[in-house]
Design an enzyme around this catalytic site. Structure first.
Site, PDB file in Angstrom:
ATOM      1  N   GLU A 281      32.592  20.725  66.562  1.00 55.77           N
ATOM      2  CA  GLU A 281      32.456  19.407  65.918  1.00 55.77           C
ATOM      3  C   GLU A 281      33.556  18.466  66.405  1.00 55.77           C
ATOM      4  O   GLU A 281      33.322  17.275  66.622  1.00 55.77           O
ATOM      5  CB  GLU A 281      32.505  19.529  64.396  1.00 55.77           C
ATOM      6  CG  GLU A 281      31.365  20.325  63.794  1.00 55.77           C
ATOM      7  CD  GLU A 281      29.999  19.853  64.254  1.00 55.77           C
ATOM      8  OE1 GLU A 281      29.724  18.645  64.182  1.00 55.77           O
ATOM      9  OE2 GLU A 281      29.198  20.700  64.686  1.00 55.77           O
ATOM     10  N   TRP A 284      32.419  17.213  69.612  1.00 54.91           N
ATOM     11  CA  TRP A 284      31.441  16.109  69.464  1.00 54.91           C
ATOM     12  C   TRP A 284      32.183  14.791  69.297  1.00 54.91           C
ATOM     13  O   TRP A 284      31.796  13.763  69.841  1.00 54.91           O
ATOM     14  CB  TRP A 284      30.540  16.327  68.235  1.00 54.91           C
ATOM     15  CG  TRP A 284      29.295  17.110  68.503  1.00 54.91           C
ATOM     16  CD1 TRP A 284      29.066  18.389  68.135  1.00 54.91           C
ATOM     17  CD2 TRP A 284      28.114  16.654  69.198  1.00 54.91           C
ATOM     18  NE1 TRP A 284      27.812  18.764  68.548  1.00 54.91           N
ATOM     19  CE2 TRP A 284      27.197  17.728  69.196  1.00 54.91           C
ATOM     20  CE3 TRP A 284      27.738  15.456  69.816  1.00 54.91           C
ATOM     21  CZ2 TRP A 284      25.933  17.640  69.786  1.00 54.91           C
ATOM     22  CZ3 TRP A 284      26.482  15.365  70.394  1.00 54.91           C
ATOM     23  CH2 TRP A 284      25.596  16.433  70.378  1.00 54.91           C
ATOM     24  N   TRP A 313      10.608  -2.011  66.180  1.00 54.64           N
ATOM     25  CA  TRP A 313      11.143  -1.616  64.876  1.00 54.64           C
ATOM     26  C   TRP A 313      10.669  -2.564  63.793  1.00 54.64           C
ATOM     27  O   TRP A 313      10.449  -3.754  64.051  1.00 54.64           O
ATOM     28  CB  TRP A 313      12.681  -1.640  64.895  1.00 54.64           C
ATOM     29  CG  TRP A 313      13.327  -0.755  65.919  1.00 54.64           C
ATOM     30  CD1 TRP A 313      13.969  -1.163  67.048  1.00 54.64           C
ATOM     31  CD2 TRP A 313      13.392   0.682  65.915  1.00 54.64           C
ATOM     32  NE1 TRP A 313      14.444  -0.068  67.752  1.00 54.64           N
ATOM     33  CE2 TRP A 313      14.100   1.081  67.071  1.00 54.64           C
ATOM     34  CE3 TRP A 313      12.930   1.670  65.052  1.00 54.64           C
ATOM     35  CZ2 TRP A 313      14.351   2.410  67.392  1.00 54.64           C
ATOM     36  CZ3 TRP A 313      13.183   2.996  65.362  1.00 54.64           C
ATOM     37  CH2 TRP A 313      13.885   3.360  66.529  1.00 54.64           C
ATOM     38  N   ASN A 348      27.468  15.584  56.499  1.00 53.75           N
ATOM     39  CA  ASN A 348      26.854  15.407  57.822  1.00 53.75           C
ATOM     40  C   ASN A 348      25.348  15.670  57.825  1.00 53.75           C
ATOM     41  O   ASN A 348      24.579  14.912  58.418  1.00 53.75           O
ATOM     42  CB  ASN A 348      27.543  16.313  58.840  1.00 53.75           C
ATOM     43  CG  ASN A 348      26.947  16.160  60.221  1.00 53.75           C
ATOM     44  OD1 ASN A 348      26.919  15.064  60.769  1.00 53.75           O
ATOM     45  ND2 ASN A 348      26.423  17.239  60.772  1.00 53.75           N
ATOM     46  N   TRP A 366      17.409   1.070  63.719  1.00 52.97           N
ATOM     47  CA  TRP A 366      18.535   1.949  63.405  1.00 52.97           C
ATOM     48  C   TRP A 366      19.840   1.172  63.243  1.00 52.97           C
ATOM     49  O   TRP A 366      20.753   1.594  62.540  1.00 52.97           O
ATOM     50  CB  TRP A 366      18.692   3.025  64.494  1.00 52.97           C
ATOM     51  CG  TRP A 366      18.882   2.479  65.882  1.00 52.97           C
ATOM     52  CD1 TRP A 366      17.889   2.120  66.747  1.00 52.97           C
ATOM     53  CD2 TRP A 366      20.122   2.204  66.548  1.00 52.97           C
ATOM     54  NE1 TRP A 366      18.435   1.637  67.925  1.00 52.97           N
ATOM     55  CE2 TRP A 366      19.806   1.683  67.832  1.00 52.97           C
ATOM     56  CE3 TRP A 366      21.465   2.341  66.216  1.00 52.97           C
ATOM     57  CZ2 TRP A 366      20.782   1.303  68.761  1.00 52.97           C
ATOM     58  CZ3 TRP A 366      22.437   1.965  67.139  1.00 52.97           C
ATOM     59  CH2 TRP A 366      22.091   1.449  68.385  1.00 52.97           C
ATOM     60  N   TRP A 389      23.891   7.708  64.808  1.00 51.49           N
ATOM     61  CA  TRP A 389      22.677   6.900  64.597  1.00 51.49           C
ATOM     62  C   TRP A 389      21.750   6.957  65.805  1.00 51.49           C
ATOM     63  O   TRP A 389      20.541   7.093  65.671  1.00 51.49           O
ATOM     64  CB  TRP A 389      23.049   5.439  64.260  1.00 51.49           C
ATOM     65  CG  TRP A 389      23.265   5.311  62.787  1.00 51.49           C
ATOM     66  CD1 TRP A 389      24.455   5.367  62.115  1.00 51.49           C
ATOM     67  CD2 TRP A 389      22.246   5.201  61.774  1.00 51.49           C
ATOM     68  NE1 TRP A 389      24.240   5.290  60.761  1.00 51.49           N
ATOM     69  CE2 TRP A 389      22.905   5.192  60.518  1.00 51.49           C
ATOM     70  CE3 TRP A 389      20.859   5.124  61.802  1.00 51.49           C
ATOM     71  CZ2 TRP A 389      22.198   5.092  59.311  1.00 51.49           C
ATOM     72  CZ3 TRP A 389      20.160   5.023  60.604  1.00 51.49           C
ATOM     73  CH2 TRP A 389      20.829   5.007  59.383  1.00 51.49           C
TER      74      TRP A 389
END
Ligand code: FAD
Length: 476
Positions: A281, A284, A313, A348, A366, A389
């Site tokens: 993590e 990341w 969208w 998360n 988004w 996102w």
């Protein structure tokens, strides 16, 4: 040498690369933090995040005082005024060298270029990589290119780190100064950032951060891989606000892992599945910062995958409002959004669930969700937020394939099977049994008996529509 350390997203005195460099070189040292409310507003900084910064500045000032460094506080509206503020300070305190740790966001890098230009040859500027264990440019493919896929990035990252001492924090500073001026008081709050969240959950200061880190390593790290997906369990570290503001460094985290595993070597982390998963993590976090550095357009509202910019969208204000307020009629989504609104933080697993729900069930842009998250998260961090996102909306690098859409009810049954998390944030559903609570009206509960909305969309229909829209755009 008379130095000035400019604190930004590195609100700690321990293991602070630029501050340590200043320590080595300077006979007199000052520190400054510049509050820039208008830029923060433009960046959608959450009131909780701003208040958390102020609370941490109080602790930082005290830590600096113990080292004989006065922490000065300056305020200007925008980043663009920072060069002037710094130039005035340098004159006032006869500074010859400015030290700071680099930030990699587009606006922050532009601000720093303006500072360099303004201070020019009068003041020496020394900047340092400090936010990451492996700074941008140090993890490259065999062709010497920045990497865009997480798994190979992680492989190279692990190899490079194990070959160096990059994961080790700096040895503590032994030196201190005679204070030459009084520190400035830190404002207790800021206009337009009215924090309504109880920040007791987020005690300020690097000592508090260290304590949380130690507790997590002691109690939870070995079970992290088993517990991290269940929001009703405190199975993750909850260190993100501290990492985002640099109250804690990633090297301190890795050091804590190594110490927890009986002072073994960095390589041994891989033998402990809980610790290795947590390290992943942290990688990341590094990966998304590298992506932001090499693709600054993502800081300017652009998707990573250019062809996803044409997706039609929706911009339905009502659906968006229901999502924001936790009134979609999908209990796990609603509980998660209420957790965000009430605590400034979200688990998360739930971030992925609600982000995918907004983008690939409601089919809303988004970027509306990304912005709302920034406006409410205490750990709001451009790289990680944007990365999360774009992963969820399938517009990002190494994102989830567009046809993989989390079903909010299945996710609920899987990750909150007992309904404990839903009960905590949706008390109106607390009396329902473990089967009903994930999807009340489909499980025989009469709409008249509950003060809870019906689902605002038909999940199956929307799923089909969204997959078709992505397909139509030729997106793979
Ligand atoms: C849509 C979405 C938005 C997100 N927005 C943010 C954000 O604004 N700020 C933020 O710090 N994280 C963000 N994340 C990543 C992640 O959800 C949080 O870092 C994590 O929930 C924080 O809890 P923790 O400290 O207990 O994490 P732990 O599980 O204990 O992880 C340790 C640390 O690793 C880092 N980390 C963990 N997961 C990720 C990840 N997927 N991407 C990048 N870094 C990670 C964080 O610094 C975290 O504190 C987002 C994820 C998604 C899906």
């Amino acid at each position: 040498m008379r130095g000035l350390h400019w604190f930004r997203a590195d609100l700690r005195v321990l293991d602070n690369t630029a501050l340590y460099a200043a320590f080595k070189k300077c006979d007199v040292l000052f520190a400054v933090y510049i509050i820039t409310p208008k830029t923060w507003q433009r960046h959608d900084a959450a009131p909780a995040k701003v208040q958390f910064i102020l609370n941490n500045l109080v602790c930082l000032s005290e830590q600096c005082r113990k080292l004989g460094i006065p922490l000065l506080i300056r305020q200007c509206d925008y980043f663009s005024e920072c060069p002037k503020v710094l130039s005035t300070l340098c004159k006032e305190f006869n500074i010859d060298t400015l030290f700071y740790n680099k930030q990699y966001e587009y606006d922050e890098m532009r601000r720093d270029q303006m500072v360099l230009k303004k201070l020019g040859d009068k003041i020496t500027v020394e900047d340092f990589d400090d936010q990451l264990i492996m700074p941008p440019g140090t993890v490259l493919s065999q062709q010497n290119c920045p990497m865009q896929i997480f798994t190979p990035f992680k492989k190279v990252w692990l190899k490079k780190v194990s070959e160096t001492e990059a994961w080790k924090p700096h040895a503590p500073i032994k030196r201190s100064y005679q204070m030459t001026t009084t520190p400035d008081p830190v404002p207790s709050s800021l206009e337009n950032f009215n924090c309504t969240i109880n920040l007791e959950l987020w005690p300020a200061g690097e000592k508090a951060a260290q304590k949380r880190l130690q507790k997590f390593c002691h109690d939870s790290i070995e079970k992290y891989h088993e517990q991290r997906d269940f929001p009703s369990i405190e199975g993750t570290s909850q260190l993100s606000p501290y990492l985002a503001q640099g109250i804690l460094s990633p090297t301190q985290c890795v050091q804590a892992i190594v110490e927890t595993l009986n002072h073994s070597s960095f390589d041994k982390i891989q033998e402990n599945i809980g610790a290795a998963t947590w390290l992943s993590e942290l990688i990341w976090r590094e990966f998304y910062r590298h992506i932001m550095f090499f693709h600054p357009e993502i800081c300017r509202y652009k998707p990573f995958k250019k062809n996803t910019d044409n997706i039609p969208w929706r911009y339905d204000e009502n659906d968006f409002k229901n999502w924001c307020e936790g009134k979609t009629g999908f209990p796990l989504v609603d509980a998660a959004m209420r957790q965000l609104n009430q605590t400034g933080w979200m688990h998360n697993r739930l971030r992925m669930v609600v982000a995918m729900f907004l983008s690939k069930t409601l089919f809303l842009d988004w970027r509306m969700g990304e912005k709302y998250f920034m406006q409410h998260l205490i750990d709001g961090d451009l790289a990680a937020n944007n990365g999360g996102w774009q992963w969820s909306a399938s517009t990002g690098t190494d994102a989830v394939p567009y046809f993989r859409i989390f079903n909010p009810i299945t996710q609920s049954e899987r990750f909150d099977s007992s309904g404990d998390f839903i009960r905590q944030y949706c008390p109106e559903l607390a009396h329902l049994n473990n089967k009903q609570i994930h999807n009340p009206y489909d499980r025989g509960v009469s709409p008249n008996s509950l003060n809870y909305p019906k689902p605002i969309v038909n999940y199956d229909q929307m799923r089909k529509k969204v997959i078709a829209e992505f397909k139509n755009m030729g997106i793979r």
